[in-house]
Motif scaffolding. Structure first.
Motif, short mmCIF file in Angstrom:
data_model
loop_
_atom_site.label_atom_id
_atom_site.label_comp_id
_atom_site.label_asym_id
_atom_site.label_seq_id
_atom_site.Cartn_x
_atom_site.Cartn_y
_atom_site.Cartn_z
N VAL A 15 4.18 -7.98 4.74
CA VAL A 15 4.21 -7.35 3.42
C VAL A 15 2.83 -7.40 2.76
CG1 VAL A 15 5.18 -7.51 1.10
CG2 VAL A 15 6.65 -7.79 3.08
N CYS A 16 2.19 -8.55 2.78
CA CYS A 16 0.89 -8.69 2.13
C CYS A 16 -0.16 -7.80 2.80
CB CYS A 16 0.44 -10.14 2.12
SG CYS A 16 1.48 -11.21 1.12
N ASN A 17 -0.12 -7.73 4.10
CA ASN A 17 -1.07 -6.90 4.82
C ASN A 17 -0.86 -5.42 4.50
OD1 ASN A 17 -3.15 -6.32 6.54
ND2 ASN A 17 -1.89 -6.38 8.37
N ALA A 18 0.40 -5.00 4.47
CA ALA A 18 0.69 -3.59 4.15
C ALA A 18 0.29 -3.25 2.73
CB ALA A 18 2.18 -3.31 4.36
N LEU A 19 0.56 -4.15 1.79
CA LEU A 19 0.15 -3.91 0.40
C LEU A 19 -1.37 -3.86 0.29
CD1 LEU A 19 2.57 -6.10 -1.72
CD2 LEU A 19 2.39 -3.63 -1.73
N GLY A 20 -2.04 -4.76 1.00
CA GLY A 20 -3.50 -4.78 0.96
C GLY A 20 -4.10 -3.50 1.50
N ASN A 21 -3.56 -3.01 2.60
CA ASN A 21 -4.06 -1.76 3.18
C ASN A 21 -3.79 -0.58 2.26
OD1 ASN A 21 -5.00 -3.04 5.44
ND2 ASN A 21 -3.17 -2.64 6.63
N ARG A 22 -2.63 -0.57 1.65
CA ARG A 22 -2.26 0.56 0.80
C ARG A 22 -3.04 0.58 -0.52
NH1 ARG A 22 2.67 3.51 1.44
NH2 ARG A 22 2.65 5.09 -0.15
N LEU A 23 -3.27 -0.61 -1.10
CA LEU A 23 -3.92 -0.69 -2.40
C LEU A 23 -5.43 -0.89 -2.32
CD1 LEU A 23 -1.32 -2.94 -4.24
CD2 LEU A 23 -1.56 -0.46 -4.37
N GLY A 24 -5.94 -1.20 -1.13
CA GLY A 24 -7.37 -1.39 -0.97
C GLY A 24 -7.85 -2.79 -1.32
N PHE A 25 -6.94 -3.77 -1.33
CA PHE A 25 -7.31 -5.17 -1.56
C PHE A 25 -7.22 -5.93 -0.26
CE2 PHE A 25 -5.39 -4.14 -5.79
CZ PHE A 25 -6.57 -4.21 -6.52
N SER A 26 -7.84 -7.10 -0.23
CA SER A 26 -7.69 -7.93 0.97
C SER A 26 -6.31 -8.56 0.95
CB SER A 26 -8.77 -9.01 1.02
OG SER A 26 -8.54 -9.98 0.03
N SER A 27 -5.73 -8.72 2.14
CA SER A 27 -4.39 -9.31 2.20
C SER A 27 -4.41 -10.76 1.76
CB SER A 27 -3.82 -9.18 3.61
OG SER A 27 -4.63 -9.84 4.54
N ARG A 28 -5.54 -11.41 1.90
CA ARG A 28 -5.66 -12.81 1.47
C ARG A 28 -5.50 -12.93 -0.05
NH1 ARG A 28 -10.14 -16.54 0.20
NH2 ARG A 28 -9.37 -18.61 0.73
N SER A 29 -6.12 -12.02 -0.79
CA SER A 29 -6.00 -12.09 -2.25
C SER A 29 -4.58 -11.77 -2.71
CB SER A 29 -7.00 -11.15 -2.91
OG SER A 29 -6.70 -9.81 -2.61
N ILE A 30 -3.92 -10.87 -2.03
CA ILE A 30 -2.52 -10.57 -2.38
C ILE A 30 -1.63 -11.76 -2.04
CG2 ILE A 30 -0.57 -9.09 -1.82
CD1 ILE A 30 -2.55 -6.81 -1.57
N ARG A 31 -1.88 -12.39 -0.90
CA ARG A 31 -1.11 -13.57 -0.52
C ARG A 31 -1.28 -14.67 -1.55
NH1 ARG A 31 -3.39 -14.01 4.35
NH2 ARG A 31 -2.28 -12.25 5.20
N LEU A 32 -2.51 -14.91 -1.98
CA LEU A 32 -2.75 -15.93 -2.99
C LEU A 32 -2.09 -15.57 -4.32
CD1 LEU A 32 -6.47 -16.92 -2.38
CD2 LEU A 32 -4.45 -18.34 -2.08
N SER A 33 -2.10 -14.30 -4.66
CA SER A 33 -1.44 -13.86 -5.89
C SER A 33 0.06 -14.14 -5.84
CB SER A 33 -1.67 -12.38 -6.13
OG SER A 33 -3.03 -12.11 -6.26
N PHE A 34 0.68 -13.90 -4.69
CA PHE A 34 2.10 -14.20 -4.55
C PHE A 34 2.36 -15.70 -4.70
CE2 PHE A 34 3.16 -10.08 -2.49
CZ PHE A 34 4.34 -9.83 -3.17
N VAL A 35 1.51 -16.51 -4.10
CA VAL A 35 1.69 -17.96 -4.18
C VAL A 35 1.54 -18.43 -5.62
CG1 VAL A 35 0.70 -20.17 -3.51
CG2 VAL A 35 1.05 -18.40 -1.81
N TYR A 36 0.48 -18.00 -6.29
CA TYR A 36 0.26 -18.42 -7.68
C TYR A 36 1.36 -17.91 -8.60
CZ TYR A 36 -4.40 -19.95 -6.28
OH TYR A 36 -5.44 -20.57 -5.69
#
Length: 72
Positions: A15-36
């Motif tokens: 999920v994080c990788n797909a969101l990152g690719n679609r929105l143009g963000f790194s999947s790591r930052s999206i993953r951290l956002s989910f955790v926080y």
């Protein structure tokens, strides 16, 4: 460390990788956002994560089953 996160991402629906690719963000930052966000909102983003995972899996299944007019 990169191989470990890639393995976890592939095993956890992507999920994080797909969101990152679609929105143009790194999947790591999206993953951290989910955790926080999970810490601050007592786990409610986990429900969103599973809903997105279900939606992605349903779309993948529909694409596999879809046939074209030329398949007849």
């Amino acid at each position: 460390m990169k191989r470990l996160t890639d393995f976890i991402e592939k095993q956890s629906f992507g999920v994080c990788n797909a969101l990152g690719n679609r929105l143009g963000f790194s999947s790591r930052s999206i993953r951290l956002s989910f955790v926080y966000a999970s810490f601050f909102t007592f786990g409610s983003p986990v429900v969103l994560y599973f809903a997105l995972a279900f939606w992605m899996d349903a779309r993948r299944a529909m694409r596999r089953q879809r046939s074209t007019i030329w398949d007849l």
